[in-house]
Scaffold this active site. Structure first.
Site, PDB file in Angstrom:
ATOM      1  N   HIS A 199       0.869  -1.177   0.000  1.00  0.00           N
ATOM      2  CA  HIS A 199       0.000   0.000   0.000  1.00  0.00           C
ATOM      3  C   HIS A 199       0.909   1.232   0.000  1.00  0.00           C
ATOM      4  O   HIS A 199       2.026   1.186   0.531  1.00  0.00           O
ATOM      5  CB  HIS A 199      -0.839  -0.043   1.286  1.00  0.00           C
ATOM      6  CG  HIS A 199      -1.937   0.956   1.360  1.00  0.00           C
ATOM      7  ND1 HIS A 199      -1.721   2.271   1.706  1.00  0.00           N
ATOM      8  CD2 HIS A 199      -3.267   0.829   1.162  1.00  0.00           C
ATOM      9  CE1 HIS A 199      -2.886   2.906   1.702  1.00  0.00           C
ATOM     10  NE2 HIS A 199      -3.840   2.056   1.386  1.00  0.00           N
ATOM     11  N   ASP A 227       2.879  -4.817   7.925  1.00  0.00           N
ATOM     12  CA  ASP A 227       1.640  -4.045   7.810  1.00  0.00           C
ATOM     13  C   ASP A 227       0.486  -5.048   7.909  1.00  0.00           C
ATOM     14  O   ASP A 227       0.226  -5.795   6.966  1.00  0.00           O
ATOM     15  CB  ASP A 227       1.640  -3.309   6.460  1.00  0.00           C
ATOM     16  CG  ASP A 227       0.303  -2.643   6.153  1.00  0.00           C
ATOM     17  OD1 ASP A 227      -0.642  -2.780   6.970  1.00  0.00           O
ATOM     18  OD2 ASP A 227       0.195  -2.003   5.093  1.00  0.00           O
ATOM     19  N   GLN A 286      -4.720  -5.709   6.691  1.00  0.00           N
ATOM     20  CA  GLN A 286      -5.635  -6.651   6.038  1.00  0.00           C
ATOM     21  C   GLN A 286      -5.501  -8.043   6.634  1.00  0.00           C
ATOM     22  O   GLN A 286      -6.147  -8.983   6.162  1.00  0.00           O
ATOM     23  CB  GLN A 286      -5.357  -6.701   4.528  1.00  0.00           C
ATOM     24  CG  GLN A 286      -5.438  -5.367   3.835  1.00  0.00           C
ATOM     25  CD  GLN A 286      -6.863  -4.821   3.761  1.00  0.00           C
ATOM     26  OE1 GLN A 286      -7.839  -5.554   3.931  1.00  0.00           O
ATOM     27  NE2 GLN A 286      -6.995  -3.534   3.537  1.00  0.00           N
ATOM     28  N   LYS A 290     -10.616  -1.120  10.158  1.00  0.00           N
ATOM     29  CA  LYS A 290     -10.774  -2.309   9.309  1.00  0.00           C
ATOM     30  C   LYS A 290     -11.074  -3.540  10.154  1.00  0.00           C
ATOM     31  O   LYS A 290     -11.383  -4.603   9.640  1.00  0.00           O
ATOM     32  CB  LYS A 290      -9.513  -2.533   8.481  1.00  0.00           C
ATOM     33  CG  LYS A 290      -9.304  -1.457   7.416  1.00  0.00           C
ATOM     34  CD  LYS A 290      -8.057  -1.732   6.606  1.00  0.00           C
ATOM     35  CE  LYS A 290      -7.983  -0.894   5.358  1.00  0.00           C
ATOM     36  NZ  LYS A 290      -7.439   0.439   5.539  1.00  0.00           N
ATOM     37  N   CYS A 312      -4.742   2.326  -3.823  1.00  0.00           N
ATOM     38  CA  CYS A 312      -3.537   2.888  -3.195  1.00  0.00           C
ATOM     39  C   CYS A 312      -2.350   1.945  -3.345  1.00  0.00           C
ATOM     40  O   CYS A 312      -1.514   1.825  -2.450  1.00  0.00           O
ATOM     41  CB  CYS A 312      -3.750   3.229  -1.729  1.00  0.00           C
ATOM     42  SG  CYS A 312      -4.987   4.492  -1.474  1.00  0.00           S
TER      43      CYS A 312
END
Lengths: 427, 156
Positions: A144, A221, A224, A247, A385
């Protein structure tokens, strides 16, 4: 304060797979999310944009309302009851996050504005203090923008080099290429745990092991990843892990940086001001230890409390159950979508979270997005993104359906029917 | 559902989206500009040839985008051919208002041929789809930039 009791009952019943079985009580889960009763253009909302932001269960909304309505005040400051109660609730959320990630201590949990700020914090603070010209930071081709740009800024400031691990046509992380890139110059490997645009689950255990062999640190990261699978930062042996609250069925404006305590306490402050200092004189200021060193100013108090409630909720349903349910929906959706003529799924990695990016021959993703919107279906369209990744596939935009714990196979059918109608409409 | 979508995606728009007119580079262009919408990745290049009287002798474009942005660019090239630079700018301003303001009075556009006005009206159906307004206006922004001698514009 914790209103996740209905979800606790659920967890006892929840089991793997098909939403049509009674074991994972999808109707009860859906009933926890008020927005799912909403109609758009007269049709039931089919929310398939969880990768951008997930909806909030009643338990999160109630926890935040309760804070505002009964005990809200600033934290870490007042001697009065409201401030003490708010501080306790805020710090309780930190403990919940620590348990959620299996951190060694809640001192390793820093509340940030989001994952973006968490990555910026590590790049600026750790990177600023520890990187020198010629040092290398490794990223992957499917990051991202928030895990690209902070390192590019650091490159300008410090003269470091960025190395990019390529992916294959299916969206698999090319591990052999990664291995070749690692050297004594590698100081940081900053990669996504799960790709937001492709759904690829990166083999992070091996990524971390090899990085550590070369003495490099690893930042993951996890935006997700955390909504879809249990994450144990100790088992991973990671050094930094970031995710955003919204999220994970929590509020916006709250995110988490987890870091190893020894690393955090050796890092200089990122922002400065109130609540992060031990003492201030005009000659010298000394800083608190982590986490307060990195939480200058009044934090997002109610949002942190809401995130704690979201973690309770997800924990009560059970990430194993969620994962099994979502994998069932993912598999069903992959089959149904692939049967749509001219549809191509972008990203077919061996291991995927419940995210499907796709394109349809002759119909631009934007037009698809507008079309299915009128059928009540919310999907993301665009470059997600992740422009370098889109360029890798030679496409400007995809449509993306990302499934959460409340999505069903019937909703996949609504999407598929709308796509078939779109095929006819745009012919 | 399909009725509202047909208001936006009228046959003419779908046709121009699929088979854009004047979809080529102009080797002898006197002005050009790049337009992109970073949100969706749409990219257009608009080419203009101005003759000695300040009229747009030729207008063409290249690029990629959704049906709305490609159709708008295609229809724009046809509308603008033969117009003066000032007329082009007035049409741009008028079209922008049509797409963003409710109750816009078409007579404010001034004295233009009916065909041009009809086409603008058709494209301004995006007003009911606010998120798509930038798709419809990208080519026009880019044309305006080309006429004004700016090479790169971006709509966000």
């Amino acid at each position: 304060m914790n209103k996740a009791s209905t979800a606790v009952d659920l967890a006892q019943q929840a089991a793997a797979g098909d939403n049509s079985t009674a074991a994972y009580d999808i109707e009860r889960i859906r009933a926890d999310f008020p927005i799912l009763k909403q109609k758009v253009y007269g049709k039931p909302l089919v929310y398939l944009d969880n990768g951008a932001s997930a909806q909030k269960p009643r338990q999160v909304l109630d926890a935040m309302n309760e804070a505002y309505e009964t005990y809200y005040s600033n934290v870490h400051r007042g001697v009065h009851w409201t401030s003490q109660t708010s501080t306790e609730a805020f710090e309780e959320s930190r403990k919940k996050v620590a348990a959620f990630l299996n951190a060694v201590s809640e001192n390793e949990i820093i509340f940030t504005r989001g994952a973006t700020e968490a990555i910026n914090l590590v790049a600026a603070s750790w990177g600023g203090a520890n990187l020198n010209p010629g040092d290398e930071v490794i990223l992957s081709h499917m990051e991202h923008h928030s895990n690209i740009v902070p390192w590019q800024i650091l490159r300008q400031q410090k003269g470091i080099e960025l190395k990019i691990v390529p992916i294959d046509d299916d969206g698999n992380f090319l591990f052999d290429e990664y291995q070749k890139m690692l050297s004594e110059k590698t100081k940081m490997v900053a990669v996504t745990h799960v790709s937001n645009a492709l759904g690829t689950i990166v083999p992070v255990v091996d990524v971390i092991r090899l990085a550590h062999d070369k003495g490099a640190l690893v930042l993951l990261d996890g935006c997700q990843a955390v909504p879809h699978m249990a994450v144990d930062v100790q088992a991973l042996d990671a050094d930094f892990y970031v995710f955003s609250g919204h999220k994970l069925y929590g509020p916006t404006a709250i995110g988490v940086l987890w870091g190893r305590e020894d690393l955090l306490n050796a890092m200089p402050p990122y922002q400065s001001g109130g609540d992060m200092i031990s003492s201030v004189t005009f000659e010298k200021t000394t800083f608190k230890k982590s986490p307060h060193r990195f939480e200058a100013g009044t934090p997002a108090i109610t949002e942190a409390i809401g995130l704690g409630a979201a973690i309770d909720y997800v924990g009560a349903v059970g990430l194993g159950n969620i994962s099994a349910h979502e994998q069932g929906v993912l598999q069903y959706a992959s089959e149904r979508l692939q049967a749509v003529e001219g549809l191509r799924i972008i990203g077919q990695a061996r291991e995927k979270a419940s995210i499907i990016s796709f394109v349809i021959d002759g119909i631009h993703a934007h037009d698809l997005g507008t079309f299915v919107d009128r059928a009540g279906v919310a999907v993301r369209v665009g470059h997600h993104c992740a422009q370098p990744m889109m360029e890798r596939y030679g496409i400007a935009a995809t449509a993306r359906a990302s499934f959460g714990l409340y999505n069903t196979r019937e909703e996949v059918d609504v999407l598929t029917d709308a796509l078939n109608q779109a095929k006819e409409f745009f012919g | 559902m399909l009725d509202e979508l047909r208001d936006l995606y009228q046959e003419v728009i779908l046709d121009h989206g699929k088979s854009p007119r004047n979809f080529r580079t102009l080797e002898n262009a006197t002005c050009m500009a790049h337009g992109n919408n970073p949100i969706c990745g749409d990219m257009l290049v608009v080419y203009l040839t101005l003759d000695d009287d300040g009229r747009l002798a030729d207008v063409a474009f290249q690029g990629q985008g959704c049906a709305i942005s490609v159709a708008s660019a295609s229809m724009m090239t046809e509308i603008l051919k033969g117009k003066t630079r000032d007329e082009a700018k007035r049409l741009y301003k008028g079209f922008h208002d049509m797409c963003t303001k409710n109750g816009f009075d078409v007579s404010e556009l001034g004295d233009f041929d009916e065909d041009a006005i009809d086409r603008l009206k058709m494209l301004s159906g995006v007003r009911e789809f606010p998120i798509r307004v930038k798709c419809a206006t990208l080519a026009w922004h880019t044309m305006q930039a080309a006429v004004d001698g700016e090479e790169n514009i971006s709509t966000e």
